[in-house]
Design a protein around this motif. Structure first.
Motif, PDB file in Angstrom:
ATOM      1  N   LEU B  28     -23.026 -28.512  -7.590  1.00 18.60           N
ATOM      2  CA  LEU B  28     -23.505 -27.214  -7.284  1.00 18.60           C
ATOM      3  C   LEU B  28     -22.470 -26.148  -7.979  1.00 18.60           C
ATOM      4  O   LEU B  28     -21.200 -26.195  -7.508  1.00 18.60           O
ATOM      5  CB  LEU B  28     -23.588 -26.769  -5.861  1.00 18.60           C
ATOM      6  CG  LEU B  28     -24.412 -25.477  -5.414  1.00 18.60           C
ATOM      7  CD1 LEU B  28     -25.775 -25.433  -6.131  1.00 18.60           C
ATOM      8  CD2 LEU B  28     -24.575 -25.330  -4.040  1.00 18.60           C
ATOM      9  N   GLY B  33     -16.795 -16.659  -8.326  1.00 18.88           N
ATOM     10  CA  GLY B  33     -15.505 -17.489  -8.219  1.00 18.88           C
ATOM     11  C   GLY B  33     -15.654 -18.849  -8.994  1.00 18.88           C
ATOM     12  O   GLY B  33     -14.777 -19.750  -8.970  1.00 18.88           O
ATOM     13  N   SER B  34     -16.557 -18.950  -9.845  1.00 22.13           N
ATOM     14  CA  SER B  34     -17.022 -20.442 -10.582  1.00 22.13           C
ATOM     15  C   SER B  34     -16.559 -21.406  -9.836  1.00 22.13           C
ATOM     16  O   SER B  34     -15.781 -22.608 -10.336  1.00 22.13           O
ATOM     17  CB  SER B  34     -16.165 -20.095 -11.619  1.00 22.13           C
ATOM     18  OG  SER B  34     -16.704 -19.083 -12.680  1.00 22.13           O
ATOM     19  N   ARG B  35     -17.085 -21.625  -8.678  1.00 25.53           N
ATOM     20  CA  ARG B  35     -16.607 -22.886  -7.800  1.00 25.53           C
ATOM     21  C   ARG B  35     -17.561 -24.021  -8.083  1.00 25.53           C
ATOM     22  O   ARG B  35     -18.811 -23.903  -8.212  1.00 25.53           O
ATOM     23  CB  ARG B  35     -16.619 -22.297  -6.367  1.00 25.53           C
ATOM     24  CG  ARG B  35     -15.586 -21.463  -5.793  1.00 25.53           C
ATOM     25  CD  ARG B  35     -15.824 -20.828  -4.499  1.00 25.53           C
ATOM     26  NE  ARG B  35     -16.842 -19.880  -4.303  1.00 25.53           N
ATOM     27  CZ  ARG B  35     -17.498 -19.462  -3.734  1.00 25.53           C
ATOM     28  NH1 ARG B  35     -17.296 -20.029  -2.304  1.00 25.53           N
ATOM     29  NH2 ARG B  35     -18.232 -18.277  -3.501  1.00 25.53           N
ATOM     30  N   ILE B  36     -17.123 -25.283  -8.117  1.00 22.91           N
ATOM     31  CA  ILE B  36     -17.908 -26.106  -8.307  1.00 22.91           C
ATOM     32  C   ILE B  36     -17.896 -27.369  -7.143  1.00 22.91           C
ATOM     33  O   ILE B  36     -16.802 -27.531  -6.352  1.00 22.91           O
ATOM     34  CB  ILE B  36     -17.634 -27.020  -9.674  1.00 22.91           C
ATOM     35  CG1 ILE B  36     -17.674 -26.153 -10.945  1.00 22.91           C
ATOM     36  CG2 ILE B  36     -18.337 -28.429  -9.804  1.00 22.91           C
ATOM     37  CD1 ILE B  36     -17.252 -26.781 -11.937  1.00 22.91           C
ATOM     38  N   TYR B  37     -18.958 -27.775  -6.491  1.00 23.69           N
ATOM     39  CA  TYR B  37     -18.976 -28.508  -5.505  1.00 23.69           C
ATOM     40  C   TYR B  37     -19.935 -29.908  -5.803  1.00 23.69           C
ATOM     41  O   TYR B  37     -20.698 -29.769  -6.614  1.00 23.69           O
ATOM     42  CB  TYR B  37     -19.672 -27.936  -4.023  1.00 23.69           C
ATOM     43  CG  TYR B  37     -18.913 -26.662  -3.719  1.00 23.69           C
ATOM     44  CD1 TYR B  37     -18.979 -25.747  -4.303  1.00 23.69           C
ATOM     45  CD2 TYR B  37     -17.852 -26.944  -2.787  1.00 23.69           C
ATOM     46  CE1 TYR B  37     -18.258 -24.654  -3.700  1.00 23.69           C
ATOM     47  CE2 TYR B  37     -17.132 -25.802  -2.352  1.00 23.69           C
ATOM     48  CZ  TYR B  37     -17.497 -24.673  -2.668  1.00 23.69           C
ATOM     49  OH  TYR B  37     -16.613 -23.598  -2.303  1.00 23.69           O
ATOM     50  N   TYR B  75     -15.309 -12.598  -4.984  1.00 19.47           N
ATOM     51  CA  TYR B  75     -14.362 -12.776  -6.217  1.00 19.47           C
ATOM     52  C   TYR B  75     -14.725 -11.585  -7.127  1.00 19.47           C
ATOM     53  O   TYR B  75     -13.441 -10.821  -7.397  1.00 19.47           O
ATOM     54  CB  TYR B  75     -14.420 -14.160  -6.975  1.00 19.47           C
ATOM     55  CG  TYR B  75     -13.857 -15.064  -6.006  1.00 19.47           C
ATOM     56  CD1 TYR B  75     -14.866 -15.995  -5.263  1.00 19.47           C
ATOM     57  CD2 TYR B  75     -12.559 -15.535  -6.265  1.00 19.47           C
ATOM     58  CE1 TYR B  75     -14.371 -17.049  -4.660  1.00 19.47           C
ATOM     59  CE2 TYR B  75     -12.222 -16.757  -5.298  1.00 19.47           C
ATOM     60  CZ  TYR B  75     -13.039 -17.428  -4.715  1.00 19.47           C
ATOM     61  OH  TYR B  75     -12.732 -18.604  -3.996  1.00 19.47           O
ATOM     62  N   ILE B 327     -12.742 -24.278 -16.674  1.00 19.29           N
ATOM     63  CA  ILE B 327     -13.830 -24.639 -15.404  1.00 19.29           C
ATOM     64  C   ILE B 327     -12.968 -25.022 -14.393  1.00 19.29           C
ATOM     65  O   ILE B 327     -13.439 -25.050 -13.080  1.00 19.29           O
ATOM     66  CB  ILE B 327     -14.848 -25.578 -16.063  1.00 19.29           C
ATOM     67  CG1 ILE B 327     -16.032 -24.756 -17.079  1.00 19.29           C
ATOM     68  CG2 ILE B 327     -15.688 -26.105 -14.869  1.00 19.29           C
ATOM     69  CD1 ILE B 327     -16.779 -25.842 -17.805  1.00 19.29           C
ATOM     70  N   HIS B 328     -11.990 -26.087 -14.691  1.00 20.22           N
ATOM     71  CA  HIS B 328     -11.342 -26.659 -13.631  1.00 20.22           C
ATOM     72  C   HIS B 328     -10.531 -25.646 -12.636  1.00 20.22           C
ATOM     73  O   HIS B 328     -10.436 -25.636 -11.902  1.00 20.22           O
ATOM     74  CB  HIS B 328     -10.169 -27.614 -14.214  1.00 20.22           C
ATOM     75  CG  HIS B 328      -9.161 -28.013 -13.317  1.00 20.22           C
ATOM     76  ND1 HIS B 328      -9.577 -28.815 -12.395  1.00 20.22           N
ATOM     77  CD2 HIS B 328      -7.900 -28.001 -13.111  1.00 20.22           C
ATOM     78  CE1 HIS B 328      -8.502 -29.198 -11.491  1.00 20.22           C
ATOM     79  NE2 HIS B 328      -7.444 -28.672 -11.895  1.00 20.22           N
ATOM     80  N   ARG B 329     -10.090 -24.422 -13.429  1.00 23.04           N
ATOM     81  CA  ARG B 329      -9.327 -23.678 -12.652  1.00 23.04           C
ATOM     82  C   ARG B 329     -10.323 -22.593 -12.006  1.00 23.04           C
ATOM     83  O   ARG B 329     -10.007 -21.789 -11.197  1.00 23.04           O
ATOM     84  CB  ARG B 329      -8.485 -22.544 -13.902  1.00 23.04           C
ATOM     85  CG  ARG B 329      -7.477 -23.342 -14.290  1.00 23.04           C
ATOM     86  CD  ARG B 329      -6.145 -22.545 -14.570  1.00 23.04           C
ATOM     87  NE  ARG B 329      -6.650 -21.158 -15.171  1.00 23.04           N
ATOM     88  CZ  ARG B 329      -6.683 -20.882 -16.385  1.00 23.04           C
ATOM     89  NH1 ARG B 329      -6.077 -21.990 -17.320  1.00 23.04           N
ATOM     90  NH2 ARG B 329      -7.113 -19.787 -17.151  1.00 23.04           N
ATOM     91  N   GLY B 330     -11.771 -22.620 -12.277  1.00 18.78           N
ATOM     92  CA  GLY B 330     -12.511 -21.795 -11.649  1.00 18.78           C
ATOM     93  C   GLY B 330     -12.332 -20.431 -12.159  1.00 18.78           C
ATOM     94  O   GLY B 330     -12.447 -19.545 -11.504  1.00 18.78           O
ATOM     95  N   HIS B 332     -12.972 -16.853 -13.579  1.00 15.42           N
ATOM     96  CA  HIS B 332     -14.190 -16.194 -13.549  1.00 15.42           C
ATOM     97  C   HIS B 332     -13.773 -14.542 -13.967  1.00 15.42           C
ATOM     98  O   HIS B 332     -12.601 -14.334 -13.428  1.00 15.42           O
ATOM     99  CB  HIS B 332     -14.640 -15.995 -12.223  1.00 15.42           C
ATOM    100  CG  HIS B 332     -13.794 -15.943 -10.886  1.00 15.42           C
ATOM    101  ND1 HIS B 332     -13.009 -16.707 -10.744  1.00 15.42           N
ATOM    102  CD2 HIS B 332     -13.002 -14.614 -10.469  1.00 15.42           C
ATOM    103  CE1 HIS B 332     -11.840 -16.409  -9.691  1.00 15.42           C
ATOM    104  NE2 HIS B 332     -12.289 -15.282  -9.646  1.00 15.42           N
TER     105      HIS B 332
END
Lengths: 672, 462
Positions: B28, B33-37, B75, B327-330, B332
């Motif tokens: 997801l 915050g460009s968070r990935i789960y 964010y 993407i790793h850093r999120g 945004h």
């Protein structure tokens, strides 16, 4: 921050950095995250001061938790007793301190930092523990009231009833904490119970914890032993690789030579064998390749395997260098005599360097010019010598001796020094001519090098003597002060080495300049007619000089931890003296630095003009004399035709009055 | 590896979250915050349902909130950030060029007839202005662009020395970059670049055939051989050679003409690709229909890169690696770049514009180096350009990764590449998930952040 979706039984797993950062463990103390870090609590080197906030309300202890709130963790006296008094039929199960009930901080009434004038009601109802901590941290000292109550879903009264009760509580509260009155606020408790007797919420008034008690020590009511160190930096573990403020990581060696001599090794390498890298790393990523370098978890487990690094080389043991004994160590009495002489020498050097400093025609607007750099170096040496003068005297006082205020006139070689200096050097006042600069260099030449069999430094000789003949250094109070004296002597030796380099550098910088251009005066000071302006300034300079010595004498009379105030005053007088020196310099004249008492060989007990006899109680005698002389001189100077001097005199007039008042106070009430 | 999830985002939840799949499972992406789960299977199907058009929106929001919401502030919210200090200026030291590339945004190197060289006093004033409007102790970047900056190499040398000294006195760190066609590089240029650690961006369109089709000298002959010579000279600096990247315009073909390996073989530290969207000759610019093929080949290249990285081999495909790290850093952000914010461009006269592509465009004028950057205009720009105020961006899940698209391109051509961008980003998201599982140390925190001031290879025509 709610995670772990209870509602639908789904679970999520953070993958990238912002997802991880967003995930906050419910129930974790709020101080476990850097955003609550305060000053040196990140978490903290000696203790984490945020732990104090737990006890902000005396008698209650809170836990600030993520996703939960500020939970009441413990209740102590007087609240348990007060509750018993109030509700005598209460069987204890329904009380504030009951373990089963969970009470949370709902409201605080008090003054907060952003509006310190007016007390306000801070609504903390339902806030996350982190937000409550920030509010609590902001509380000003003074009367406060708190309302603690059950979690909303555990309340047994309806909202309507609750609202009414809260209104009542708040009205009562305002009545309890009236306008500020002298004396502590009464600690009062009001409880609000449901029909079954269970406590719903309580209102408590008191004063915000002072955190420190009358002795200036952390109040045990606020923080029991162990509280403050619940959270700490982990310097030799995790923090060694990753410290939020780089404090620990910055102290860590990076590139070391192995114990067997292999250079260029990474101190944090996982494989400890000394295999030189195939090709030297040229990028940070390569140097810190995580497959080759200790990770943080690894650091926690294996930090003890890291070797010592001494002189950039890994080692597994440390052998301190032992001091090679000398043939003629001095006993305690001899050491004291030598220290007394050295005090006189430091005094003389300080004055000599200061005088030379004022002889330089350094411009105000070109700080990088060679002349200004020389002036700065010379001044720094003078300041260092002042410090040494103070330290030697402090050591003498430690050894139950009186401080020495005399001034040596010659610098001679210590006995058995092998004659590094060909002749005795006169310690006279002279401007910084090339010849006198050579003398400075000769004075500062490191005679304090310790060479086996050839000890040519007085301080070094003392240091070794303290080691070889440790007896006799117990003072009147029964303390062995040898160690303290050793530390002082070591420090003086260290600083002295630097002076020689500075003096030589000064010579280099001045060699292309013409002394006639850069010097304001060359030789010894010429005494100006007392009626003239320069004469008045010189006299003022002398009085300031005597005042510094007098203030220092008083400082040394006090116990070490009480000297601070006097030393501060001494510095103020030094600044005044500095101004006089500069004024005279601009007029081509030097300060006289007339020694108090008879010129030349002053008595070594350091009596000052007008100061009381050594055995008399410390009084304001000396400064009384000075107290009239200085204002008179300044009054005369105020009438100067030079604006510069007149303005200076006015400023100093005000400062002098203040100073003398303070000194008069200290002397115990003699009105100046 | 699965291609982009085909769930149609029809309710407004689609602007706040996106479900995607990779060989490592389902995930997801939360836009704010460009968070990935990572999701378990059970969760995946439920969330998929929640995104469907017929799902009750309020329930869908509640679901999302329960998963990743909470009372934290957003964010990115509607307010534009405070005006940042300036940290980078590009100097157009030579509005003049020795080449004549078909798609050049500067009128094929002729600059509308008024070729100009920047004077020392303007350049020095630019350096002073950069320092004056920067944050204390900051890392600053001075870029040399053109035309072809080496046409004015004298100024490049003298201003570099000036800038180093000025920065030292002001307590700042100054770094340099240069965008060049590499046909004029002399040994002493290479030395200058090495001595000051220049980041050199070389424009090259692939192999000789592809490159010489469009990138020509004034007499019409191909430039390829000159470029190769120039690159060789650049590399003569030895170990401490400047880092340089190739940008591959490849207009019209819709396909990165050369495998990055080829370009890497020429000695580049990184290779990036950018589609040419604006060109005096429209035939050389992408049409909307060209994007599909472009997307396919970019993803193709990305797949090769992913395999190589999983096997711990280097594959410096900069578009891909930059995306992975961001993407790793999120990362945004509500803007596509720092133009008009921390970055401005200076023309030969000393006038400031939002960026190098918008030089001399009155609408993007932002003061001048003598009297200062026009902070009011900069603030206006930030207020206007916030991606949450743009259409169709405000409802796009990729908006905080994309930022809304290059201001220059959007103004001239509109937003014609959105599907490409979304497709590419979706590929990168999935690739990120896989790589972070297969080789987490690639992203370990000790790895230095991707250099944010790397000149965007999207200056293809530069």
């Amino acid at each position: 921050m709610q995670h772990g979706a209870k509602l639908t039984g789904m679970k999520l797993f953070p993958r990238n950095l912002t997802a991880h950062a967003d995930y906050v463990v419910r129930g974790n103390p709020v101080i476990s995250r850097p955003e609550s870090g305060a000053d040196n609590s990140h978490p903290g080197l000696e203790f984490d001061q945020r732990n104090l906030d737990r006890g902000f309300f005396p008698g209650l202890l809170f836990d600030f938790q993520f996703g939960v709130g500020a939970r009441l963790a413990d209740v102590r006296s007087p609240w348990l007793e007060k509750e018993k008094e109030l509700d005598k039929d209460n069987n204890g199960a329904n009380s504030l301190g009951a373990k089963e009930a969970e009470f949370f901080l709902w409201y605080i009434h008090g003054k907060f930092g952003d509006r310190p004038g007016e007390p306000v009601f801070a609504d903390l109802y339902g806030l996350d523990g982190y937000d409550v901590l920030r509010k609590v941290h902001d509380l000003e000292p003074g009367p406060i009231a708190v309302i603690v109550g059950l979690r909303p879903d555990k309340l047994k009264v309806e909202t309507g009833t609750l609202q009414v009760w809260l209104q009542v509580a708040m009205l009562q509260l305002k009545g309890m904490i009236g306008p500020p009155i002298a004396g502590p606020v009464e600690q009062r408790l009001n409880t609000f119970r449901a029909s079954d007797g269970s406590l719903q919420f309580a209102v408590l008034t008191g004063e915000r914890a002072r955190y420190l008690n009358e002795d200036g020590v952390i109040d045990l009511q606020t923080a029991e032993p162990g509280t403050l160190t619940r959270s700490l930096c982990s310097p030799w573990q995790w923090d060694f690789t990753d410290c939020g403020c780089y404090y620990w990581a910055a102290s860590r060696p990076d590139i070391v030579t192995g114990a067997k001599g292999t250079p260029g090794l990474n101190f944090l390498r996982v494989k400890r064998e000394e295999v030189p890298p195939r090709s030297p790393s040229v990028t940070w990523d390569d140097w810190m390749d995580p497959s080759r370098v200790m990770s943080q978890p690894r650091m926690i487990l294996d930090w003890e395997t890291l070797p010592l690094v001494i002189g950039d080389q890994e080692a597994d043991s440390y052998k301190p260098q032992s001091v090679v004994p000398i043939g003629d160590p001095w006993d305690c009495n001899r050491v004291i005599k030598e220290l007394q002489k050295l005090a006189g020498v430091e005094h003389a050097l300080c004055v000599k360097f200061l005088y030379a400093y004022y002889s330089l025609n350094a411009p105000d607007d070109a700080p990088e010019s060679p002349l200004c750099r020389v002036a700065k170096d010379i001044l720094n040496i003078a300041v260092d010598e002042m410090r040494h003068f103070r330290w030697v005297n402090e050591s003498l006082v430690l050894l139950d001796q009186r401080p020495v205020f005399s001034r040596a006139t010659k610098l001679s070689d210590p006995p058995g020094s092998g004659g590094l200096r060909q002749q005795q050097i006169d310690l006279v006042l002279e401007g910084l001519t090339p010849e006198s600069l050579d003398r400075f260099i000769a004075i500062e030449m490191p005679s304090q090098q310790y060479r086996q069999g050839d000890v040519s430094g007085l301080y070094t000789h003392i240091l070794v003597s303290l080691d070889q003949l440790p007896g006799g250094y117990t003072n009147k109070e029964g303390e062995d002060v040898r160690g303290q004296v050793q530390e002082v002597v070591k420090l003086i030796i260290d600083e002295g080495n630097d002076h020689w380099a500075r003096a030589k550098r000064a010579r280099e910088l001045l060699q292309d300049l013409d002394p006639d251009d850069y010097l304001r005066f060359k030789g010894a000071p010429t005494v100006q007619p007392p009626a003239s302006e320069c004469g008045a300034l010189q006299s003022l300079g002398d009085h300031y000089y005597w005042l510094v010595l007098e203030v220092l004498r008083r400082a040394f009379d006090q116990p070490p931890d009480a000297r601070g105030e006097m030393l501060k005053q001494a510095r103020r007088v030094m600044h005044n003296l500095d101004e006089v020196g500069k004024l005279l310099g601009r007029r081509g004249q030097g300060l006289l630095f007339t020694l108090p008492g008879s010129p030349g060989d002053a008595p070594s007990d350091g009596t000052l003009p007008g100061s009381p006899e050594p055995d008399a109680p410390s009084g304001g005698g000396g400064s009384l004399v000075l107290g009239t002389a200085i204002p008179n001189l300044l009054a005369g100077l105020r009438k100067s035709v030079s604006d510069e001097v007149a303005d200076f005199a006015r400023r100093h007039g005000q400062a002098a009055n203040e100073l003398l008042y303070l000194l008069g106070e200290d002397a115990g009430g003699d009105d100046p | 590896m699965g291609e982009a999830g085909t769930a149609t985002m029809s309710n407004t939840l689609g602007a706040e979250a996106r479900l995607f799949h990779s060989a490592a499972g389902s995930h997801l992406f939360i836009v704010d915050g460009s968070r990935i789960y990572d999701l378990l299977e059970t969760a995946t199907s439920e969330i998929e349902r929640a995104f469907a058009a017929d799902y009750d929106e309020a329930a869908a929001r509640a679901l999302l909130d329960s998963l990743v919401g909470g009372r934290r502030p957003r964010y990115i919210d509607a307010a534009s950030p405070p005006l940042p200090p300036i940290f980078s200026l590009s100097l157009n030291v030579a509005q003049s060029c020795n080449m004549s590339c078909g798609y050049c945004y500067a009128d094929r190197g002729k600059f509308g007839g008024s070729a100009r060289l920047m004077s020392f006093s303007v350049a020095a004033a630019s350096v002073d202005r950069l320092i004056a409007q920067s944050a204390p102790g900051a890392d600053l970047v001075l870029g040399f662009i053109g035309g072809e900056p080496l046409v004015n190499r004298k100024l490049v040398r003298s201003i570099t020395a000036y800038a180093v000294e000025a920065a030292r006195r002001a307590g700042r760190q100054m770094r340099f970059s240069l965008t060049t066609n590499a046909t004029l590089i002399e040994p002493e240029d290479a030395r200058l670049f090495r001595d000051h650690g220049f980041y050199v961006a070389v424009s090259l369109d692939g192999d000789q055939i592809a490159n010489d089709r469009v990138r020509r000298m004034h007499d019409g002959s191909g430039s390829y051989e000159h470029v190769i010579e120039g690159i060789a000279r650049l590399q003569q600096g030895g170990r401490a050679r400047p880092s340089f990247s190739a940008s591959n315009g490849d207009a019209g073909n819709g396909r990165p003409a050369s495998h990055p390996r080829y370009l890497v073989g020429l000695g580049f530290d990184s290779v990036g690709f950018a589609a040419v969207l604006t060109s005096p000759d429209p035939a050389l610019a992408f049409a909307g229909s060209d994007f599909a093929a472009f997307r396919r080949s970019m993803i193709d290249c990305g797949r090769k890169a992913l395999e190589a990285l999983k096997n711990r081999q280097s594959y410096p495909f900069s578009n891909f690696e930059t995306a992975l790290h961001e993407i790793h850093r999120g990362t945004h952000r509500p803007y596509p770049c720092g133009a008009g914010a921390g970055y401005l461009s200076v023309n030969a006269k000393g006038d400031l514009y939002a960026c190098h592509r918008l030089l001399d465009d009155k609408n993007w004028a932002m003061g001048d180096v003598f009297t200062g950057a026009d902070d009011a205009r900069r603030a206006q720009h930030l207020a206007r350009a916030h991606v949450d105020r743009m259409e169709p961006c405000r409802s796009c899940w990729a908006r905080y990764l994309c930022g809304g698209g290059c201001y220059h391109e959007v103004e001239r051509r509109g937003r014609i590449g959105c599907d490409y961008i979304r497709g590419w980003l979706e590929f990168c998201l999935a690739a990120y998930a896989e790589l972070s599982v297969a080789r987490p140390d690639y992203f370990s925190v000790s790895r230095r952040d991707v250099d944010v001031v790397k000149i965007d290879p999207a200056q293809a025509a530069g």
